[in-house]
Design a protein around this motif. Structure first.
Motif, PDB file in Angstrom:
ATOM      1  N   THR A  32      -2.353  -2.787   6.711  1.00 44.17           N
ATOM      2  CA  THR A  32      -2.161  -1.438   6.195  1.00 44.17           C
ATOM      3  C   THR A  32      -1.407  -0.599   7.208  1.00 44.17           C
ATOM      4  O   THR A  32      -1.267  -0.958   8.375  1.00 44.17           O
ATOM      5  N   ASP A  36      -2.667   5.291   6.838  1.00 42.15           N
ATOM      6  CA  ASP A  36      -3.487   5.180   5.631  1.00 42.15           C
ATOM      7  C   ASP A  36      -4.936   5.553   5.934  1.00 42.15           C
ATOM      8  O   ASP A  36      -5.385   5.520   7.078  1.00 42.15           O
ATOM      9  N   GLN A  56     -14.629   6.438  -6.495  1.00 42.43           N
ATOM     10  CA  GLN A  56     -13.481   6.111  -7.334  1.00 42.43           C
ATOM     11  C   GLN A  56     -13.299   7.126  -8.463  1.00 42.43           C
ATOM     12  O   GLN A  56     -12.177   7.516  -8.788  1.00 42.43           O
ATOM     13  N   LYS A  72      -2.241   6.406   1.023  1.00 43.22           N
ATOM     14  CA  LYS A  72      -3.094   5.462   0.289  1.00 43.22           C
ATOM     15  C   LYS A  72      -4.495   5.458   0.873  1.00 43.22           C
ATOM     16  O   LYS A  72      -4.698   5.708   2.065  1.00 43.22           O
ATOM     17  N   HIS A  74      -7.807   2.957   1.288  1.00 38.43           N
ATOM     18  CA  HIS A  74      -8.273   1.572   1.231  1.00 38.43           C
ATOM     19  C   HIS A  74      -9.798   1.578   1.377  1.00 38.43           C
ATOM     20  O   HIS A  74     -10.335   2.084   2.367  1.00 38.43           O
ATOM     21  N   GLU A 164      -6.441   0.503 -12.374  1.00 36.08           N
ATOM     22  CA  GLU A 164      -5.239   0.545 -11.548  1.00 36.08           C
ATOM     23  C   GLU A 164      -4.958   1.974 -11.104  1.00 36.08           C
ATOM     24  O   GLU A 164      -4.883   2.890 -11.919  1.00 36.08           O
ATOM     25  N   GLU A 169      -6.820   1.284  -3.145  1.00 34.46           N
ATOM     26  CA  GLU A 169      -7.046  -0.164  -3.117  1.00 34.46           C
ATOM     27  C   GLU A 169      -8.500  -0.435  -2.767  1.00 34.46           C
ATOM     28  O   GLU A 169      -9.036   0.150  -1.821  1.00 34.46           O
ATOM     29  N   HIS A 171     -11.234  -3.544  -1.878  1.00 36.17           N
ATOM     30  CA  HIS A 171     -11.367  -4.943  -1.490  1.00 36.17           C
ATOM     31  C   HIS A 171     -12.841  -5.273  -1.261  1.00 36.17           C
ATOM     32  O   HIS A 171     -13.557  -4.528  -0.574  1.00 36.17           O
TER      33      HIS A 171
END
Length: 621
Positions: A32, A36, A56, A72, A74, A164, A169, A171
């Motif tokens: 990354t 970020d 989220q 972004k 993560h 999406e 992102e 993980h």
């Protein structure tokens, strides 16, 4: 009815495999940009999922504004194994005889149920209606297996993973987090392989029941001893060490003991069947003989069928009573201010439903309850300590006493909390406890009464008001009756080494065992250093112990939002769920509504992200 995975559309049975395909190791995480924003969620039981969903949902509503630029976010969600969303208690490999100890009416993994723009956010009942192939309609008072609830949670996790958002992102990372360090405003995590190469702007620890057992450490020092101590019931496969027909001492008589009991009977090929509405047991010949013991030496009461819209209301510990108490803005003396009214609440639920009192008005019943000259067979104290109030000698046949008591309780709870005296009493205790939780969490108890509450009253109320489904209690009674479960200790037994055996002894009874199983869930205690991560955080001053005046609690001190007390404002570290137990209580629940520290964490984290975006934008000007 009991719902299990055989009721589901076969496509759902592939969900665990699909989820596993999303799981990575640290080495597989993508590189990354240093600019970020990085978030770590540690622990992947239901609370970890709630934290992920809360953030989220907030990010989906607010990301993409012009102020955010191309920054972004993560999210790295860490867990010890592949069971993301379910934790060890609800994974889909569990046997079907492990039931959820709550009726399905109020179970949902979502903050808001079925928002028009997010049709997949279904309560458990709605989800069953959509995915069941049984042809039957789920009802509020149905039960479900833990493995079925696991499929429900996994479906929810996958729905999040498939959303999406180019700026977000997520993980799933299979690593055990064992250490945490802080810099100026970021955190670094360490796993078994070493430091994780990301600096986290925000961390939430939802590690659940991950504490090490210290109950029998005094017996583990002799490496040459031939006895066997099994420290934990889970994963349940470790019980295979116990041989058939062997006498095994089991420490704990609560819900975890009942799991062990079922695994050592049904799990070994035994069969329960009903004849004349009563359970009988067909032995496989592979069962041990179980000798449970604890501080209480009493089994759980069966839980009533109830939901938010179908449950007993309180007569005395009402919301108005609670508001008046909280308005005093002081610590409450649990023994002198709560116990008397709790005793009255329980008795007032019980007596109107026994034959001698039916037809009497409330004033007459209250007059009887307040008349100290009248002998009363039932009270809160008799419910908590039936042996003492039975007036039986402590050297009596304790197994026979427990059999009689269990049979009596099953009979007295048979028709539910609106009709059965004992069910009404335990329902009053359950609803009163909800008020007690609010008192503890908002103003707290005095130091002297806090200790009594934690040592005696809290565990007793949990045993009585939040027991297993009736189905499990009936199986327990059956196994006692047929000699597979034996209660022989009427008082707390000491546990010592006797040659190559373990000896349980009180002044009335002693017995030696080759096998000892700890069937209690270990609680967090900073003084015993029973969690490596929190022990290391304590030594670095990231967390500290909560002191109630001069009372040392062994719990982590947190503020009203779940953040460790004394932590610098720039460090975004929060606790959620079981690790917060102490200043707030009753966190061992799948409900999102209680002590929901995911929301203040998400709000604080997103505010920090926006501040970082503004700083980067200013530098570029």
């Amino acid at each position: 009815m009991i719902w299990n995975s055989s009721s589901l559309n076969s496509e759902l049975l592939n969900l665990p495999t699909e989820l596993k395909s999303f799981v990575k190791s640290v080495n597989q995480l993508p590189t990354t940009s240093p600019s970020d924003f990085h978030i770590a969620i540690v622990g992947a039981g239901p609370k970890g999922f709630y934290a992920l969903d809360t953030f989220q949902d907030l990010a989906n509503k607010r990301l993409g504004q012009s102020t955010h630029g191309n920054q972004k976010i993560h999210i790295h969600w860490f867990n010890n194994d592949y069971h993301f969303g379910t934790g060890p208690n609800f994974h889909t490999d569990l046997p079907e005889y492990f039931l959820v100890n709550r009726y399905i009416a109020d179970i949902t993994c979502w903050e808001e149920v079925v928002k028009s723009d997010i049709p997949h956010q279904l309560s458990l009942m709605q989800w069953l209606k959509k995915h069941s192939i049984s042809g039957k309609e789920p009802a509020w008072n149905h039960l479900c297996t833990r493995e079925l609830l696991g499929y429900y949670f996994i479906d929810a996790v996958l729905s999040i993973m498939k959303e999406e958002n180019p700026m977000l992102e997520i993980h799933l990372v299979k690593e055990r987090i064992c250490d945490l360090d802080i810099g100026d405003d970021k955190s670094v995590l360490t796993c078994a392989k070493g430091k994780i190469p990301f600096h986290y702007d925000s961390v939430i620890l939802a590690t659940g029941h991950s504490y090490e057992s210290t109950s029998f450490s005094h017996l583990k020092q002799d490496a040459n001893a031939s006895y066997t101590i099994i420290d934990e019931v889970y994963p349940i496969e470790r019980l295979s060490e116990i041989p058939a027909r062997e006498d095994v001492a089991i420490y704990g008589t609560g819900l975890t003991f009942l799991d062990a009991m079922l695994e050592l009977t049904e799990g070994r090929g035994g069969i329960f069947y009903k004849k004349d509405d009563e359970y009988h047991y067909l032995s496989s010949g592979h069962e041990p003989i179980m000798y449970p013991f604890s501080r209480r030496n009493l089994p759980n009461m069966p839980v009533n069928a109830y939901s938010n819209s179908h449950k007993r209301t309180l007569a005395f510990m009402t919301d108005e009573w609670l508001e008046n108490l909280l308005a005093q803005n002081r610590k409450i003396d649990f023994i002198n201010e709560i116990i008397p009214i709790l005793d009255l609440e329980v008795k007032f639920a019980f007596y109107p439903l026994i034959p001698e009192f039916k037809g009497l008005d409330n004033e007459s019943i209250l007059a009887f309850l307040h008349d100290d000259s009248q002998e009363k067979m039932f009270s809160l104290f008799a419910l908590v300590n039936p042996m003492s109030y039975s007036k039986l000698p402590l050297d009596t046949n304790y197994q026979e006493f427990i059999l009689d008591l269990s049979n009596y309780c099953l009979q007295m709870t048979e028709f539910g909390e609106f009709h059965s005296p004992m069910a009404a009493a335990t329902a009053a205790l359950r609803e009163a406890f909800e008020q007690i939780v609010k008192i503890n969490n908002q103003v707290g108890f005095t130091a002297n009464s806090q200790k009594a509450f934690e040592d005696r009253w809290f565990p007793n109320i949990n045993h009585l008001a939040y027991g297993p489904p009736r189905e499990v209690s009936e199986k327990f009674f059956c196994l006692m009756r047929e000699g597979f479960v034996k209660f022989i200790f009427s008082e707390t037994a000491s546990v010592t080494q006797a040659g190559n055996k373990i000896r349980l002894k009180n002044k009335y009874m002693e017995k030696d065992f080759q096998y000892l199983l700890n069937a209690r869930i270990q609680k967090g205690n900073l003084r015993t250093k029973n969690h490596p991560l929190y022990d290391r955080m304590l030594s670095k001053g990231i967390i500290k112990e909560w002191m109630n005046d001069q009372l040392s609690t062994g719990k982590i001190a947190i503020d009203k939002n779940g953040k460790p007390v004394g932590l610098d404002e720039n460090h975004k570290i929060y606790l959620y769920g079981i690790p917060t137990e102490g200043q707030v209580i009753s966190n061992d629940t799948i409900l999102r509504s209680r002590n929901n520290f995911a929301k203040p964490w998400a709000d604080d984290t997103f505010a920090t992200f926006e501040k970082k975006c503004a700083e980067l934008k200013e530098r570029m000007l």
